[in-house]
Design an enzyme around this catalytic site. Structure first.
Site, PDB file in Angstrom:
ATOM      1  N   CYS A  26       0.822  -1.192   0.000  1.00  0.00           N
ATOM      2  CA  CYS A  26       0.000   0.000   0.000  1.00  0.00           C
ATOM      3  C   CYS A  26       0.861   1.248   0.000  1.00  0.00           C
ATOM      4  CB  CYS A  26      -0.896   0.022   1.233  1.00  0.00           C
ATOM      5  SG  CYS A  26      -1.767  -1.506   1.483  1.00  0.00           S
ATOM      6  N   ILE A  64      -5.543   2.783  -2.585  1.00  0.00           N
ATOM      7  CA  ILE A  64      -6.306   1.564  -2.309  1.00  0.00           C
ATOM      8  C   ILE A  64      -5.298   0.419  -2.328  1.00  0.00           C
ATOM      9  CG2 ILE A  64      -6.956   1.365  -4.765  1.00  0.00           C
ATOM     10  CD1 ILE A  64      -9.445  -0.194  -3.849  1.00  0.00           C
ATOM     11  N   SER A  65      -5.373  -0.438  -1.332  1.00  0.00           N
ATOM     12  CA  SER A  65      -4.398  -1.520  -1.190  1.00  0.00           C
ATOM     13  C   SER A  65      -4.444  -2.486  -2.367  1.00  0.00           C
ATOM     14  CB  SER A  65      -4.658  -2.300   0.104  1.00  0.00           C
ATOM     15  OG  SER A  65      -4.517  -1.477   1.224  1.00  0.00           O
ATOM     16  N   ALA A  66      -3.359  -3.211  -2.545  1.00  0.00           N
ATOM     17  CA  ALA A  66      -3.290  -4.252  -3.560  1.00  0.00           C
ATOM     18  C   ALA A  66      -4.272  -5.380  -3.224  1.00  0.00           C
ATOM     19  CB  ALA A  66      -1.878  -4.804  -3.651  1.00  0.00           C
TER      20      ALA A  66
END
Length: 301
Positions: free
Chosen positions: A52, A135-137
């Site tokens: 992130c 936005i996180s992976a």
């Protein structure tokens, strides 16, 4: 074997596993197999692990060079059911999404609705969402959902701190169902407005209308009084230490997943015992944007 790539304070090592995480090039063709693969084929190229983080300075060129190895990709500005399902399938094949509940909810909540136009939402990488946030992976979303799934049973209450564009909050709502509560807290008002519109286009829209799911403007470091106590708390940014207000809002028997640290960060799993005492363990090393004030976050923009 090529030398490991470096990005930031941690050594990025070759596939398939880094501290419990798998990374794979998600748009490359998958090999045919009779049984689920336990690790990627050795012929696949190597990539740095990304979670992130916001890449800055001279490191950005190295990451950009690594990603030039990837094939050309279509950019999305909306949902694509088949591509989302393919993304989840690859998370399953590489052992990140393990349980039926997690794979089902990630197939149901199309990531394409939660990533801004100009980015491929189905790439296993964090994406910028504006306001110095990401936005996180997908592999991080799957990891956190797996860690919290036993505390996201129907009727339970969940808090998503730093809810961003609303993806995990929507997943939480579908998992706890109409008898539960899923609350997102985000200190950027514009992101709150964006997340609500994203959720309205997603499979979680009915739960938003019913009041099961809600997103609020607030300082996530202080938690949210909306539906305390919480069975599950997810924190999507790294804190220098575990915030006491979040511990106080965690229900006895509940679990919090939070990245902790500054330069070097670890994903902590915090379990509150029935007597109120805490059990804290480290899941893996990660790289997240900091959990900070709105003013500090926007200062860099």
């Amino acid at each position: 074997m090529p030398a490991p790539l470096r990005c930031g304070p941690e050594v990025r090592v070759p596939l398939p596993r880094v501290g419990g995480h798998f990374l794979f090039p998600p748009l490359l063709p998958l090999p045919r197999a009779r049984a689920p693969l336990r690790s990627p084929p050795s012929s696949l190229p190597l990539f740095p692990r990304l979670c992130c983080c916001r890449i800055a300075g001279s490191q950005s060129g190295l990451v950009a060079a690594a990603f030039r190895l990837l094939p050309k990709m279509e950019l999305h500005a909306g949902g694509d059911f088949e591509k989302n399902k393919q993304m989840v399938r690859k998370l399953q094949l590489y052992g990140v999404a393990k349980s039926k509940r997690v794979t089902e909810v990630m197939e149901t909540v199309d990531r394409g609705w939660f990533v801004p136009p100009g980015n491929d939402p189905y790439l296993d990488s964090p994406m910028p969402i504006g306001y110095n946030a990401t936005i996180s992976a997908p592999h991080m979303h799957a990891t956190c959902l797996e860690l919290l799934q036993q505390h996201l049973q129907p009727g339970m209450h969940a808090l998503d701190v730093g809810s961003g564009t609303g993806y995990l909050t929507a997943c939480f709502a579908l998992m706890v169902g109409s008898g539960g509560r899923a609350v997102g807290v985000e200190h950027i008002p514009e992101l709150v407005a964006i997340s609500i519109e994203n959720i309205k286009r997603s499979a979680a829209a009915p739960l938003l209308e019913q009041g099961v799911l809600s997103v609020h403007v607030g300082d996530g470091r202080e938690g949210s009084p909306q539906s305390v106590p919480y069975d599950a708390i997810h924190v999507g940014a790294s804190a220098p230490e575990i915030p006491a207000p979040l511990v106080a809002q965690l229900k006895p028997g509940g679990r919090m997943v939070i990245p902790v640290g500054n330069l070097f960060q670890q994903l902590k799993v915090v379990d509150k015992r029935l007597d109120g005492s805490l059990s804290v363990r480290t899941e893996t090393s990660v790289s997240y944007v900091p959990l900070t004030s709105r003013a500090a976050q926007l200062q860099d923009s």
